[in-house]
Design an enzyme around this catalytic site. Structure first.
Site, mmCIF file in Angstrom:
data_model
loop_
_atom_site.group_PDB
_atom_site.id
_atom_site.type_symbol
_atom_site.label_atom_id
_atom_site.label_comp_id
_atom_site.label_asym_id
_atom_site.label_seq_id
_atom_site.Cartn_x
_atom_site.Cartn_y
_atom_site.Cartn_z
ATOM 1 N N ASN A 9 0.878 -1.181 0.000
ATOM 2 C CA ASN A 9 0.000 0.000 0.000
ATOM 3 C C ASN A 9 0.908 1.221 0.000
ATOM 4 O O ASN A 9 1.486 1.578 1.022
ATOM 5 C CB ASN A 9 -0.885 -0.019 1.263
ATOM 6 C CG ASN A 9 -1.667 1.278 1.421
ATOM 7 O OD1 ASN A 9 -1.778 2.070 0.484
ATOM 8 N ND2 ASN A 9 -2.205 1.501 2.603
ATOM 9 N N LYS A 11 0.172 4.229 -0.269
ATOM 10 C CA LYS A 11 -0.476 5.442 0.272
ATOM 11 C C LYS A 11 -0.245 6.620 -0.681
ATOM 12 O O LYS A 11 -0.162 6.416 -1.889
ATOM 13 C CB LYS A 11 0.021 5.746 1.680
ATOM 14 C CG LYS A 11 -0.026 4.533 2.604
ATOM 15 C CD LYS A 11 0.067 4.914 4.040
ATOM 16 C CE LYS A 11 0.290 3.668 4.873
ATOM 17 N NZ LYS A 11 0.008 3.874 6.268
ATOM 18 N N HIS A 95 -9.506 1.218 4.772
ATOM 19 C CA HIS A 95 -8.238 1.451 5.476
ATOM 20 C C HIS A 95 -8.501 2.400 6.656
ATOM 21 O O HIS A 95 -9.320 3.312 6.554
ATOM 22 C CB HIS A 95 -7.206 2.055 4.513
ATOM 23 C CG HIS A 95 -5.829 2.064 5.094
ATOM 24 N ND1 HIS A 95 -5.410 3.020 5.991
ATOM 25 C CD2 HIS A 95 -4.782 1.220 4.940
ATOM 26 C CE1 HIS A 95 -4.162 2.761 6.353
ATOM 27 N NE2 HIS A 95 -3.758 1.677 5.729
ATOM 28 N N GLU A 97 -6.966 4.834 7.739
ATOM 29 C CA GLU A 97 -6.799 6.261 7.439
ATOM 30 C C GLU A 97 -8.053 6.826 6.785
ATOM 31 O O GLU A 97 -8.423 7.982 6.990
ATOM 32 C CB GLU A 97 -5.553 6.470 6.562
ATOM 33 C CG GLU A 97 -4.282 6.292 7.393
ATOM 34 C CD GLU A 97 -3.073 5.793 6.637
ATOM 35 O OE1 GLU A 97 -3.054 5.860 5.390
ATOM 36 O OE2 GLU A 97 -2.136 5.302 7.298
ATOM 37 N N GLU A 167 -5.397 -4.940 10.541
ATOM 38 C CA GLU A 167 -4.396 -3.897 10.751
ATOM 39 C C GLU A 167 -4.692 -3.171 12.061
ATOM 40 O O GLU A 167 -5.504 -2.235 12.087
ATOM 41 C CB GLU A 167 -4.441 -2.881 9.600
ATOM 42 C CG GLU A 167 -4.184 -3.475 8.241
ATOM 43 C CD GLU A 167 -3.592 -2.447 7.286
ATOM 44 O OE1 GLU A 167 -2.487 -2.694 6.792
ATOM 45 O OE2 GLU A 167 -4.215 -1.392 7.058
ATOM 46 N N GLY A 173 2.204 2.386 10.602
ATOM 47 C CA GLY A 173 3.119 3.514 10.424
ATOM 48 C C GLY A 173 3.815 3.935 11.703
ATOM 49 O O GLY A 173 4.432 4.999 11.754
ATOM 50 N N SER A 212 3.330 -2.008 10.313
ATOM 51 C CA SER A 212 4.788 -2.022 10.509
ATOM 52 C C SER A 212 5.401 -3.381 10.214
ATOM 53 O O SER A 212 6.308 -3.828 10.922
ATOM 54 C CB SER A 212 5.147 -1.532 11.918
ATOM 55 O OG SER A 212 4.690 -0.201 12.095
HETATM 56 C C1 PEP Z 1 -0.862 0.288 5.906
HETATM 57 O O1 PEP Z 1 -0.948 1.481 5.719
HETATM 58 O O2 PEP Z 1 -1.718 -0.472 5.434
HETATM 59 C C2 PEP Z 1 0.267 -0.200 6.690
HETATM 60 C C3 PEP Z 1 0.254 -1.425 7.136
HETATM 61 O O3 PEP Z 1 1.298 0.683 6.900
HETATM 62 P P1 PEP Z 1 2.730 0.384 7.592
HETATM 63 O O4 PEP Z 1 3.221 -0.921 7.025
HETATM 64 O O5 PEP Z 1 3.579 1.537 7.196
HETATM 65 O O6 PEP Z 1 2.483 0.278 9.044
#
Ligand code: PEP
Length: 251
Positions: A9, A11, A95, A97, A167, A173, A212
């Site tokens: 992803n 972003k 997601h 976000e 997630e 992040g 992460s």
């Molecule tokens: C994401 O945005 O779906 C995500 C898992 O981000 P990160 O791996 O940076 O934590």
């Protein structure tokens, strides 16, 4: 047998030149990715470039969002049919976000999920609890509510061929990863929740971990029985790191 999926992803990152470099790097290392299916989800403007650069390779691609509407006077929106026009296989829906920054609630997410499926796209449904919810001990309630929103609109059959990404919001992040045990516990619960409606759908459902995920923690997470791959944010922006995570499923 569920084939693991490693989906990047990106972003809101990238430029024409960085996307070209990243795709070239991914293409160059693909031969060593033997088990996982690989997919990337760039920002909308780069879908055409991704289609050109990845057609004929084993890498699939998708978008990070789509409209609840199919066409018409919806300025700034992007329809499922347009994603298909650019060869997308996947689309991320819900997601965290989008849920927190753009006010997408379970109803909107379920509608996007349904619109994606109806068009022939595979939705990657993101679910997960905040830190506050985990500390209150309601992680299971939160993910159950998010999964049930999909099932109550269209039945558990809506999850056949779909993908769920667990997630935990506190891990996205932040550099803080759920331990393999914490992740496995929630993944198993999600699968059980779906199995209460349809055992076959639950058995075949790919449940990715996101939050992460990095080259140094991917193998441990992927070794868990109910973790079927990763949705990778930050680490998917570097070909070397992304490929290392994709290769972690080889073991
Ligand atoms: C994401 O945005 O779906 C995500 C898992 O981000 P990160 O791996 O940076 O934590």
């Amino acid at each position: 047998m569920r084939q693991p999926l490693s989906a990047g992803n990106w972003k809101m990152h990238g430029s024409q030149s960085s996307v070209k470099t990243l795709l070239a790097g991914i293409r160059a290392g693909l031969a060593e990715v033997r088990v996982a299916e690989v997919a990337v989800c760039p920002p909308f403007p780069y879908l055409g470039m991704v289609q050109r650069e990845l057609s004929g390779t084993s890498v699939a691609w998708g978008a990070q969002n789509l409209s609840t509407e199919t066409m018409g006077a919806f300025t700034g929106e992007v329809a499922a049919s347009m994603l298909l026009d650019f060869g997308c296989k996947y689309v991320i829906v819900g997601h965290s976000e989008r849920r927190t920054l753009y006010g997408e609630d379970d109803v909107v997410v379920a509608r996007k999920f349904a619109v994606a499926r109806a068009a022939g796209l595979i939705p990657i449904l993101c679910i997960g609890e905040t830190l506050e919810e985990r500390e209150r001990g309601i992680t299971r309630d939160v993910v159950a509510r998010q999964v049930d929103a999909i099932i109550s609109l269209e039945g558990a059959v809506a999850l056949a061929d779909a993908v769920i990404a667990y997630e935990p919001v506190w891990a996205i992040g932040t550099g803080v990863t759920a331990t393999p045990e914490q992740a496995q516990e929630v993944h198993a619960y999600i699968r059980k929740r779906v199995a209460e409606h349809d055992v076959d759908v639950a058995d075949n459902l790919r449940i990715l971990y996101g939050g992460s995920m990095k080259p140094d923690n991917a193998a441990e997470l992927l070794a868990k029985r109910d973790i079927d791959g990763g949705l990778i944010g930050g680490a998917s922006l570097k070909a070397e790191d992304f490929l290392a995570i994709c290769r972690a499923a080889n073991a």
